[in-house]
Enzyme design. Structure first.
Site, PDB file in Angstrom:
ATOM      1  N   LYS A 117       8.458  -3.449  10.404  1.00 51.45           N
ATOM      2  CA  LYS A 117       9.745  -3.843   9.841  1.00 51.45           C
ATOM      3  C   LYS A 117      10.831  -2.938  10.399  1.00 51.45           C
ATOM      4  CE  LYS A 117       7.416  -5.263   5.647  1.00 51.45           C
ATOM      5  NZ  LYS A 117       6.819  -4.676   4.435  1.00 51.45           N
ATOM      6  N   ASN A 150       0.388  -4.797  -1.346  1.00 46.30           N
ATOM      7  CA  ASN A 150       0.394  -3.412  -0.895  1.00 46.30           C
ATOM      8  C   ASN A 150       0.315  -2.525  -2.127  1.00 46.30           C
ATOM      9  OD1 ASN A 150       0.716  -4.149   1.863  1.00 46.30           O
ATOM     10  ND2 ASN A 150       2.848  -4.608   1.394  1.00 46.30           N
ATOM     11  N   ARG A 157       0.771   0.509  -2.997  1.00 48.71           N
ATOM     12  CA  ARG A 157       1.388   1.807  -2.750  1.00 48.71           C
ATOM     13  C   ARG A 157       2.906   1.703  -2.907  1.00 48.71           C
ATOM     14  NH1 ARG A 157       0.709  -0.527   2.469  1.00 48.71           N
ATOM     15  NH2 ARG A 157       2.771  -1.050   3.269  1.00 48.71           N
TER      16      ARG A 157
END
Ligand code: MV4
Length: 505
Positions: free
Chosen positions: A239, A294, A296
């Site tokens: 990204k 994800n 996290r």
């Protein structure tokens, strides 16, 4: 459950970010560092710091036993893993628990269940979370079975590695004839990367956007969502720029709540606790599909913090201490617009080649609505050992147009000498019509963007942007995207000027 000293098992900007949250909460901090990070910012900001080995991650930041030993020696009672490194290793989360240390993140079981992409797919489907049509994922299928299944799904299909994620081990297949070879190479790549060659199939969704939902969950079972982030601006699964809200969702509050509810459903299905992100693919008709979770804190979490006013890291700590969420869903209000640019040490004019060296000068932008998260200062060395991100520039504006103008201003102020950076890429991107209009998908950077073309239009852009922002501000309710989108095929800046002049005659 409660703790007073936190070890940060990470480096760079995210270690600094976590230390800042700890300090504001009155918690002591323990940094760990490799040979090349001896004088890094995270080391200087922490209460204590311990050397853990040579530069290579495998010999330092990935050494679980070493990090646990430092935690014990220093008297740390909790470990925050940041992102990357040990953040999504279920065995590490378990090891912390076994050693009586609080892991500031999700339970090991949630990491395991979401880490296996095939298993996650099954759990999501069973929970009523929309997934892309494809093979079950949880059962091992032979090549023959998969080739048969592909015909049923319909080409094009995507081969995905069960152990994968983030695009590793993926293959697009457009016809039956290509299947056998693609399966072989996908399995080979996955075996080499993850020690597991299991794969599953999904129908390829084309022209989609990558939008993710931030959720936070406490140990009492309360789960809320903090809206979405638009992450379609990426290159080779890295990204580059993220924003919140997504220009594609913007004022469609009903759709936002629908996606949010699905995010909450996904989190609940694995008894999730702490902060997590549900990655979705959203097609042009606003059909959306779960891709992966994800488990996290994410790199791009600050854009959500800027529009919600919620400090996600502090919430993580609060949750890890066994307390209930500090917010209810009704408390969560999205205000304005935030954009994050990842500033990497790489050459945008030369295929984004990594650039290393001594930072002669690192003068970061400041001022209204600007936040810069970084782990390096003037005098630091950018090495090839870790990821090339120097900093994240995050801006807030009342509208998307104002956030874009503010980001351009911030990047103009930013001075980095000693290494090449992708700031020219961001500057060019921020003056592209398609970006301004918010009509881009995940293929935009790789297939429809060129530095040269973008820079040509840059000369005329600032005045136009200022005019647009003025218009937007005057009308208060108008978003720049609407103005720009009025005539999709009209790419001439001068027509906009003409319109502005007509309005003000
Ligand atoms: C897809 C897809 C299209 N169709 N799955 C890439 C990373 C991993 N999280 C899943 N990815 C994709 N899965 C189906 N069925 C397109 C992508 C994809 C992508 C997704 C998110 C962000 C950038 C991407 C770039 C290329 C492909």
């Amino acid at each position: 459950m409660t703790f007073n000293k936190v070890l940060i098992a990470n480096r760079g900007e995210i270690a600094v970010r976590v230390i800042r949250a700890c300090r504001e909460l009155g918690l002591k901090t323990v940094a760990v560092y490799s040979d090349v990070d001896r004088r890094a910012l995270h080391v200087r900001y922490a209460t204590q710091a311990y050397h853990i080995g040579p530069p290579a991650s495998a010999d330092s930041y990935l050494r679980m036993e070493k990090i646990i030993a430092v935690a014990k020696k220093s008297g740390a009672e909790a470990i925050h893993p940041g992102y990357g490194f040990l953040a999504e290793r279920a065995v590490f989360a378990q090891l912390c628990a076994d050693e009586g240390l609080t892991f500031i993140g999700p339970p090991p079981d949630a990491i395991t269940r979401m880490g296996d992409k095939g298993m996650a797919r099954k759990i999501m489907r069973d929970a009523g979370v929309p997934v892309v049509p494809g093979t079950p994922g949880e059962k091992k299928m032979s090549d023959d079975e998969l080739i048969n299944a592909a015909a049923g799904i319909g080409f094009p299909v995507l081969i995905k590695a069960t152990a994968g994620g983030g695009g590793k081990g993926m293959r697009t297949v457009r016809s039956q004839e290509e299947m056998a070879d693609a399966l072989e190479s996908a399995r080979r790549e996955s075996l080499a990367a993850f020690g597991d060659d299991n794969v599953y199939l999904e129908k390829l969704v084309e022209g989609a956007r990558h939008i993710e939902v931030q959720i936070i969950a406490d140990a009492e079972g309360n789960v809320i969502h903090l809206g979405e982030r638009e992450c379609s601006i990426q290159r080779r699964h890295q990204k580059l720029l993220e924003e919140s809200p997504s220009p594609f969702i913007d004022e469609d509050e009903e759709f936002r709540q629908k996606m949010g509810a699905i995010g909450i459903l996904a989190a609940k299905a694995v008894d999730y606790v702490n902060a997590g992100t549900i990655e979705c693919l959203v097609d042009k008709d606003k059909n959306f599909y779960f891709l992966e979770m994800n488990t996290r804190l994410q790199v791009e979490h600050p854009v959500t913090e800027m529009v919600t006013g919620i400090d996600i890291v502090k919430e993580q700590i609060r949750i890890a201490r066994g307390r209930a969420l500090g917010y209810t869903q009704a408390n969560v209000k999205m205000n304005g617009w935030a954009i994050e640019c990842r500033v990497n040490a790489e050459d945008p004019y030369n295929n984004f080649m990594p650039s290393t060296g001594y930072l002669n000068k690192h003068a970061v932008p400041t001022g209204p609505g600007v936040r810069v998260d970084t782990g390096v200062d003037t005098g630091a060395t950018i090495t090839p050992y870790y990821d090339p991100m120097i900093s994240k520039v995050i801006v807030w504006g009342e509208t998307r147009a104002q956030a874009i103008l503010r980001m351009r201003r911030a990047l103009d102020e930013y001075k980095i000498l000693g290494v090449l950076t992708n700031i020219p890429f961001h500057q060019a991107l921020l003056s592209q019509h398609r970006f301004m209009a918010g009509t881009f998908d995940t293929k935009f950077v790789e297939e429809r963007f060129s530095m040269e073309e973008a820079e040509e239009s840059r000369d005329t852009f600032p005045e136009i942007a200022a005019i647009l922002a003025t218009l937007a501000a005057h009308r208060q309710t108008e978003r720049a995207a609407h103005i720009i989108q009025r005539n999709k095929r009209d790419t001439s800046n001068w027509k906009w000027v003409g319109r502005y002049e007509r309005i003000h005659r």
